[in-house]
Design a protein around this motif. Structure first.
Motif, mmCIF file in Angstrom:
data_model
loop_
_atom_site.group_PDB
_atom_site.id
_atom_site.type_symbol
_atom_site.label_atom_id
_atom_site.label_comp_id
_atom_site.label_asym_id
_atom_site.label_seq_id
_atom_site.Cartn_x
_atom_site.Cartn_y
_atom_site.Cartn_z
ATOM 1 N N THR A 183 0.865 -1.180 0.000
ATOM 2 C CA THR A 183 0.000 0.000 0.000
ATOM 3 C C THR A 183 0.899 1.227 0.000
ATOM 4 O O THR A 183 2.064 1.168 0.409
ATOM 5 N N TRP A 184 0.370 2.346 -0.464
ATOM 6 C CA TRP A 184 1.158 3.573 -0.481
ATOM 7 C C TRP A 184 0.303 4.738 -0.022
ATOM 8 O O TRP A 184 -0.879 4.847 -0.339
ATOM 9 N N THR A 185 0.919 5.591 0.776
ATOM 10 C CA THR A 185 0.246 6.789 1.268
ATOM 11 C C THR A 185 1.014 8.000 0.751
ATOM 12 O O THR A 185 2.178 8.222 1.114
ATOM 13 N N VAL A 186 0.367 8.758 -0.131
ATOM 14 C CA VAL A 186 0.981 9.930 -0.743
ATOM 15 C C VAL A 186 0.426 11.182 -0.084
ATOM 16 O O VAL A 186 -0.793 11.384 -0.051
ATOM 17 N N THR A 187 1.317 12.014 0.442
ATOM 18 C CA THR A 187 0.911 13.261 1.084
ATOM 19 C C THR A 187 1.704 14.408 0.477
ATOM 20 O O THR A 187 2.932 14.442 0.594
ATOM 21 N N GLY A 188 1.020 15.314 -0.191
ATOM 22 C CA GLY A 188 1.685 16.504 -0.727
ATOM 23 C C GLY A 188 2.212 16.353 -2.135
ATOM 24 O O GLY A 188 2.038 17.258 -2.964
ATOM 25 N N PHE A 189 2.877 15.254 -2.462
ATOM 26 C CA PHE A 189 3.417 15.074 -3.804
ATOM 27 C C PHE A 189 2.296 15.102 -4.847
ATOM 28 O O PHE A 189 1.220 14.546 -4.629
ATOM 29 N N THR A 190 2.563 15.703 -6.004
ATOM 30 C CA THR A 190 1.603 15.636 -7.095
ATOM 31 C C THR A 190 1.788 14.358 -7.907
ATOM 32 O O THR A 190 0.859 13.896 -8.573
ATOM 33 N N SER A 191 2.998 13.774 -7.842
ATOM 34 C CA SER A 191 3.257 12.508 -8.512
ATOM 35 C C SER A 191 4.492 11.870 -7.888
ATOM 36 O O SER A 191 5.432 12.573 -7.495
ATOM 37 N N VAL A 192 4.490 10.542 -7.806
ATOM 38 C CA VAL A 192 5.636 9.815 -7.268
ATOM 39 C C VAL A 192 5.713 8.463 -7.967
ATOM 40 O O VAL A 192 4.697 7.807 -8.191
ATOM 41 N N THR A 193 6.918 8.067 -8.350
ATOM 42 C CA THR A 193 7.146 6.793 -9.038
ATOM 43 C C THR A 193 8.001 5.899 -8.163
ATOM 44 O O THR A 193 9.048 6.341 -7.662
ATOM 45 N N PHE A 194 7.591 4.635 -8.009
ATOM 46 C CA PHE A 194 8.316 3.759 -7.083
ATOM 47 C C PHE A 194 8.176 2.303 -7.479
ATOM 48 O O PHE A 194 7.320 1.922 -8.289
ATOM 49 N N ILE A 195 9.048 1.467 -6.870
ATOM 50 C CA ILE A 195 9.049 0.014 -7.039
ATOM 51 C C ILE A 195 9.043 -0.613 -5.656
ATOM 52 O O ILE A 195 9.741 -0.143 -4.747
ATOM 53 N N VAL A 196 8.263 -1.687 -5.495
ATOM 54 C CA VAL A 196 8.243 -2.447 -4.241
ATOM 55 C C VAL A 196 8.340 -3.925 -4.555
ATOM 56 O O VAL A 196 7.633 -4.427 -5.448
ATOM 57 N N ALA A 197 9.199 -4.632 -3.838
ATOM 58 C CA ALA A 197 9.291 -6.091 -3.947
ATOM 59 C C ALA A 197 9.394 -6.674 -2.542
ATOM 60 O O ALA A 197 9.859 -6.002 -1.620
ATOM 61 N N ALA A 198 8.961 -7.915 -2.382
ATOM 62 C CA ALA A 198 9.041 -8.568 -1.089
ATOM 63 C C ALA A 198 9.225 -10.066 -1.284
ATOM 64 O O ALA A 198 8.827 -10.621 -2.326
ATOM 65 N N GLY A 199 9.812 -10.725 -0.283
ATOM 66 C CA GLY A 199 10.018 -12.166 -0.379
ATOM 67 C C GLY A 199 10.476 -12.731 0.948
ATOM 68 O O GLY A 199 10.785 -11.990 1.894
#
Length: 244
Positions: free
Chosen positions: A224-240
């Motif tokens: 999940t992602w919580t964006v506060t203030g940014f107009t746009s954000v690019t990211f990658i998430v991985a888990a294992g």
């Protein structure tokens, strides 16, 4: 056997996506074989597993643009620690992902030959284990808070840990981004539980962290992602999951 022909991949190094620059990547895990042959070995050599390590070698091209590798992966960072995440093909949640951290042990910032594209390469020597997990969020721009796709996984045992790799590639405006890895006992996530929470990113960057211990009964994970203030954000998430 179904063969795989490499045409695309996601290669995140800290806050930089290398896929647009790299045309060859080798991720290699090795373990030392320590000989302990004795007169009682029956005429056969005997070996015990020693220390393990991983190396990452990326080869490609440099464009020296203001947004190119010369700026994003500067030579001033040579010898420093970096977090990596390699996913194939890296476009959809549940794609295989391999991640960890290491020291940038070699770097060719510029190779020149008249009339040819400038070469670039980087070598990373692993500092710790490599995790084989799943991509939870491929590189994509988000303008608001949200929830990722449920991905099936095998829950960790008491001697294992759940690991996560977060890579924030770009931000627009001022604000924060907080990322989480949740698990549940069903793909609909009717009773989600927060397992790993990132630091609040106020700029591009990366973070890798883990949670030790069994998560009995859990069968799916998501981000999940919580964006506060940014107009746009690019990211990658991985888990294992792997041994602690």
């Amino acid at each position: 056997m179904t063969v795989f022909v490499a045409t695309s991949a996601s290669v995140a190094l800290d806050s930089t996506e290398l896929a647009g620059y790299v045309n060859s990547l080798t991720l290699n895990a090795t373990a030392e074989a320590k000989e302990y042959t004795t007169l009682g070995s029956g005429g056969w050599k005997a070996y015990a597993a020693g220390l393990s390590m991983v190396t990452l070698d990326a080869v490609g091209f440099n464009d020296f643009a203001s947004t190119g590798l010369d700026v994003q992966v500067p030579l001033t960072g040579f010898g420093a620690s970096s977090a990596y995440c390699v996913s194939v093909p890296g476009t959809t949640a549940a794609d295989p992902a391999f991640f960890g951290a290491g020291v940038r042990s070699s770097q060719l910032p510029a190779g020149f030959k008249v009339g040819e594209v400038s070469d670039w390469s980087l070598g990373l020597t692993g500092n710790g284990k490599i995790v084989r997990g799943s991509l939870l969020h491929p590189s994509a721009a988000r303008t608001a808070s949200g929830t990722g796709t449920a991905v099936a996984f095998t829950t960790p045992t008491a001697t294992q840990s759940l690991y996560a790799s977060f890579h924030v590639l770009s931000v627009t405006g001022a604000g924060t981004l907080t990322l989480k890895v949740q698990t549940d006992d069903n793909g609909s996530f009717t009773t989600p539980t927060d397992r790993i929470t990132s630091s609040a990113f106020a700029a591009v960057g990366s973070q890798q962290t883990s949670l030790a211990g069994a998560l009995a009964g859990e069968t799916h994970m998501r981000t999940t992602w919580t964006v506060t203030g940014f107009t746009s954000v690019t990211f990658i998430v991985a888990a294992g999951v792997t041994t602690t």
